[in-house]
Design a protein around this motif. Sequence first.
Motif, short mmCIF file in Angstrom:
data_model
loop_
_atom_site.label_atom_id
_atom_site.label_comp_id
_atom_site.label_asym_id
_atom_site.label_seq_id
_atom_site.Cartn_x
_atom_site.Cartn_y
_atom_site.Cartn_z
N PHE A 191 -26.94 -29.39 -51.29
CA PHE A 191 -26.93 -30.55 -50.37
C PHE A 191 -27.90 -30.39 -49.19
O PHE A 191 -28.74 -31.27 -48.95
CB PHE A 191 -25.51 -30.86 -49.90
CG PHE A 191 -25.43 -32.06 -49.01
CD1 PHE A 191 -25.51 -33.35 -49.54
CD2 PHE A 191 -25.30 -31.93 -47.63
CE1 PHE A 191 -25.46 -34.47 -48.72
CE2 PHE A 191 -25.25 -33.04 -46.81
CZ PHE A 191 -25.32 -34.31 -47.36
N ARG A 223 -31.45 -30.70 -50.43
CA ARG A 223 -31.86 -32.05 -50.82
C ARG A 223 -32.08 -32.96 -49.61
O ARG A 223 -32.90 -33.87 -49.65
CB ARG A 223 -30.80 -32.66 -51.75
CG ARG A 223 -30.85 -32.02 -53.13
CD ARG A 223 -29.70 -32.43 -54.00
NE ARG A 223 -29.85 -31.86 -55.34
CZ ARG A 223 -28.89 -31.81 -56.25
NH1 ARG A 223 -27.69 -32.28 -55.97
NH2 ARG A 223 -29.13 -31.29 -57.43
N GLN A 224 -31.35 -32.68 -48.54
CA GLN A 224 -31.56 -33.47 -47.31
C GLN A 224 -32.95 -33.24 -46.74
O GLN A 224 -33.49 -34.09 -46.04
CB GLN A 224 -30.55 -33.04 -46.26
CG GLN A 224 -29.18 -33.69 -46.37
CD GLN A 224 -28.38 -33.34 -45.14
OE1 GLN A 224 -28.07 -32.18 -44.91
NE2 GLN A 224 -28.04 -34.35 -44.36
N ARG A 225 -33.49 -32.04 -46.99
CA ARG A 225 -34.72 -31.63 -46.29
C ARG A 225 -35.99 -31.75 -47.11
O ARG A 225 -37.07 -31.48 -46.60
CB ARG A 225 -34.56 -30.16 -45.84
CG ARG A 225 -33.60 -29.98 -44.70
CD ARG A 225 -33.24 -28.52 -44.51
NE ARG A 225 -32.46 -28.33 -43.30
CZ ARG A 225 -31.16 -28.58 -43.19
NH1 ARG A 225 -30.47 -29.01 -44.24
NH2 ARG A 225 -30.53 -28.40 -42.05
N ILE A 226 -35.86 -32.08 -48.37
CA ILE A 226 -37.05 -32.05 -49.22
C ILE A 226 -37.41 -33.43 -49.76
O ILE A 226 -36.60 -34.35 -49.73
CB ILE A 226 -36.87 -31.10 -50.44
CG1 ILE A 226 -35.73 -31.59 -51.34
CG2 ILE A 226 -36.64 -29.68 -49.96
CD1 ILE A 226 -35.67 -30.88 -52.68
N ASN A 227 -38.62 -33.54 -50.25
CA ASN A 227 -39.02 -34.66 -51.09
C ASN A 227 -40.17 -34.19 -51.96
O ASN A 227 -40.73 -33.12 -51.71
CB ASN A 227 -39.41 -35.88 -50.26
CG ASN A 227 -39.07 -37.19 -50.99
OD1 ASN A 227 -39.06 -37.22 -52.22
ND2 ASN A 227 -38.79 -38.23 -50.25
N TYR A 254 -31.27 -41.13 -49.18
CA TYR A 254 -31.30 -40.04 -48.20
C TYR A 254 -30.55 -40.45 -46.93
O TYR A 254 -30.56 -39.72 -45.95
CB TYR A 254 -32.74 -39.67 -47.86
CG TYR A 254 -33.45 -38.96 -48.99
CD1 TYR A 254 -33.64 -37.58 -48.98
CD2 TYR A 254 -33.89 -39.66 -50.10
CE1 TYR A 254 -34.26 -36.93 -50.03
CE2 TYR A 254 -34.51 -39.02 -51.16
CZ TYR A 254 -34.69 -37.66 -51.12
OH TYR A 254 -35.30 -37.02 -52.17
N THR A 311 -38.68 -40.39 -45.97
CA THR A 311 -37.39 -39.74 -45.66
C THR A 311 -37.57 -38.64 -44.61
O THR A 311 -36.62 -37.91 -44.32
CB THR A 311 -36.79 -39.13 -46.94
OG1 THR A 311 -37.72 -38.18 -47.48
CG2 THR A 311 -36.51 -40.20 -47.99
N ASP A 312 -38.77 -38.52 -44.07
CA ASP A 312 -39.08 -37.51 -43.05
C ASP A 312 -38.62 -36.11 -43.50
O ASP A 312 -37.81 -35.46 -42.82
CB ASP A 312 -38.40 -37.89 -41.72
CG ASP A 312 -38.85 -36.98 -40.59
OD1 ASP A 312 -39.99 -36.48 -40.65
OD2 ASP A 312 -38.06 -36.73 -39.65
N PRO A 313 -39.15 -35.66 -44.63
CA PRO A 313 -38.70 -34.34 -45.12
C PRO A 313 -39.25 -33.20 -44.26
O PRO A 313 -40.25 -33.38 -43.57
CB PRO A 313 -39.31 -34.28 -46.53
CG PRO A 313 -40.53 -35.13 -46.44
CD PRO A 313 -40.21 -36.23 -45.46
N ASP A 314 -38.58 -32.07 -44.31
CA ASP A 314 -39.12 -30.87 -43.65
C ASP A 314 -40.07 -30.15 -44.60
O ASP A 314 -41.01 -29.49 -44.17
CB ASP A 314 -37.98 -29.92 -43.27
CG ASP A 314 -37.13 -30.51 -42.16
OD1 ASP A 314 -37.67 -31.31 -41.37
OD2 ASP A 314 -35.93 -30.20 -42.10
N LYS A 316 -42.93 -28.72 -40.24
CA LYS A 316 -43.17 -29.37 -41.53
C LYS A 316 -43.97 -28.44 -42.44
O LYS A 316 -44.95 -27.83 -42.02
CB LYS A 316 -43.95 -30.67 -41.34
CG LYS A 316 -43.27 -31.67 -40.42
CD LYS A 316 -41.96 -32.17 -40.99
CE LYS A 316 -41.32 -33.22 -40.11
NZ LYS A 316 -39.94 -33.55 -40.50
#
Lengths: 323, 338
Positions: free
Chosen positions: B94, B97-101, B127, B174-177, B210
Amino acid sequence: MSAATVRRSDLKFRVSLNLRSVLGRAYPRVIGANREPSWIVFEGILPLLGIAAYVFIYQSFSEAAIAAISAGQCGASACTSPEQQAAFLQAAKANVNALVASVVLGGTMVAFWLNVLWSMASQLYWEKEIGNLQLYMMAPMNRMALLGGMAVGGMFMTSVRAIATLVAGVVVFGVVFQVADPLMLLAVFFVTLVALYGMGMMFASLYLLWGREAWNLSALMEEPIFFSSGFYFPMGGLFRIPGWGSAVALVGSIVPAGLGLDAMRQLTLGPTAFGGQLWVLSALVELEVLVVLAVVFLILARYCLAYLETLAKREGKLTSRHQ
Amino acid sequence: MSYAVETRDLTRIFAGKRKWFRRTKAEAEEDGAGTGPVTALDGVNLRIKEGELFGLLGPNGAGKTTLIKILCTLLLPTSGQAFVAGHDVAKDVFPIRQRINMVSGGETSGYGLLTARENVWMFSQFYGVPSKVAKERVDELMHVFGLWDKRDAKVRMLSSGQRQKMNMVRGFVTDPDILFLDEPTLGLDVNAARTIRDYVMNWVSDKAGKTALLTTHYMAEADEMCDRIAIIDNGRILACDTPENLKKMIRTETTFRLEVDPLRETTAFKALPGVKNFSHKQDATTNRSQLTFILEDEAPVAEILSAISAQGAKVHSLQKSEPTLEDVFISMVGRGFG
C-alpha cells in the motif's frame, strides 16, 4: 530524513480513496458508453427483435387456443355454458399477456446477464490486453473498489438500456403489468442486480488467470443460461418436466437472474398468473435466497480476487507478454 | 542515506508454460510456450538514491521491464528482496503504491470513448487525488506536454505520439515520489521526446525527493538524462556508475567506427590481436556495414583494414571517436544493442 511527500493512510483517507476509485471506474461506463447515441439502436431497439420472436410464437399458440374456445371447446371438452366459455376466453387472454410480459421482462434482464458476462466477467482479461490492468493493480485502491466501480457503472449503463427495451416492449406489444407491491419489486430488482454483479465480480477474478479461454466460457454460458434460468419463459415450467427439467432449473437458479426474474414476474403479473402453477418459490422466499446469493458471491469475489492476484503476481500473469 | 529503490540479490525466474498439446518446436518458440524456465533477473543488487534520475540500460530481453514490474508490485520476486521507499514489494504494497507511478512506451491504456482529460482524471481517482486538484493538475500538465489542444478529443482519435503524451500526464498527475519510465520516448518524434526528457530532468532536479528510474535503449537519452546508469544484460547488472565514469572505464581503450561495403564474414575480426571487442550492424538504408572496434591501441587498425580489403569490400569511412555508452556495453558484453 526523506524529502518525499507525506502520504495519508488513515481510515478516512482509505474510505475516500476507494469511493473515488469506484466513481472513477464507473465513469467510463456511465458517461463514455452513453456518449454515442448508436447504443439506442444496437442495445435498445435490436434486442426487441429477439423478444419479438418469442412473443409471436406465444401469440400464435394462444390464437389457436382462443379460436378453439370461440368455437366452443373449453379445455379437453366442449363448453357447457356461455359463462364457462367467457371464463376460458378471459383466462386464455390473461395467459397471453402473462407470457408476453414474461418474455419482455426476460428480454430486459438479458441485457444485465450479457453485461455481467462480457463486461464484468471478461473485463479484467480485456483490461489486461489493452494495458489497463497493470495500471489498476499498481494503484493503491482496494481491488474490490475496482470491481465495484465496474459493477456500479455496468448496472447504471445497462439499466438505461434495459429501461429502453422495457418501455419499447410495453409500447410495441401492449403488455399490461399489475404491480401490487412496488417496494418489494424494487427490492427484488436491486438484490437481483447485486447478486448478479457479485457473481460477475467473482468470475472476473477467475477469468484473470484463464485468459483467452474466458471468452469461450462466456460464450458457452450465454444461450444455455437463457434456457436454464428461464429468461423467455417462467422457470417453474422446467420443474414440471419430468427427469432432467428439475436438474436444469436448479443449475439455472444459481444464476441470480433466474430467481430474480421469477420473483419479478410474480410481482408484476400477480401470483395467480399461469394459474399459480409455474412459479418456483414465493417472491419473498426468492428474495431471501437472492440476499444469500448476493452475500456469498461478494465474499467469494473478495477472496478469489485476493488469492488470484497473488497467484497472478507469482506467475507473471497480470500483464501480457508484450507489455 | 534513504534509498528510493533497493534490491538485494533479486532473482526472477519465469516458469515455462505447460504443454497441453504436443506441438512442434517452432510453434512453441512462436508463442513462448513449453520453452522451459527463463531467468529474467539473476541476483540483481541496486541502490537508487532519493532524488536521483537513474537509468537502466540494456538490450531487449535484458530484464529491465521485469525489474520495473517487480518494483511496481506487479510481479513477485522468485528470490531476494526489493524495497521501494523503504517498503518491501512482497509484503507492504500500500505505501509503495501510494508513492509510485509508471509510464511505458507504446502504452495503449485508457478508454477510447473518453476524452484525454477524462482518462487522466479517471486514473488519478485510483490514487485518491481530490477531483478538483486532479483537474487542475491535468490542465497544467496538458499545457506542459503540448496536449492542451487535444484535451477534449476522444482517446481513440489521438495519434500514438499524442497518446504517449497523455500517458506522461497520467504518470505525473498523481504526484508520485518515484516514477518508473519504461522506454517513455519510444516511437516519439524528436520534439515530443525532447519535451518529455526536459520535463523529467527538471522534475527530478527541481522538486525535492523525486526519483525517476528510466529504462531505455537509446544510449544518448540515458547519457543525457541520467545521474547514474546500470548496464544490464541477461538479468545481470554488469556495471553501475555515472555515465562519465562508465565511459572512463574504457577510455584507456580506443574506439574506431568504420562504414564499409557489406561483409560476408565478420567473426574473424574478434580474433585479431589487439581487438578487445567488436560489434557489427547492417544499415538497411545505405546497405553498408557499420563496424565498431574497441581496441587496446591503434596498432590493429592496419590489420583490420587489410582484412576488410581481403573480402573485396570498400571502406567508406573510418573514424576514431570518444567512447559512448554503447561502446561501454560492447566492451562489456561483446555485442551491440542492434
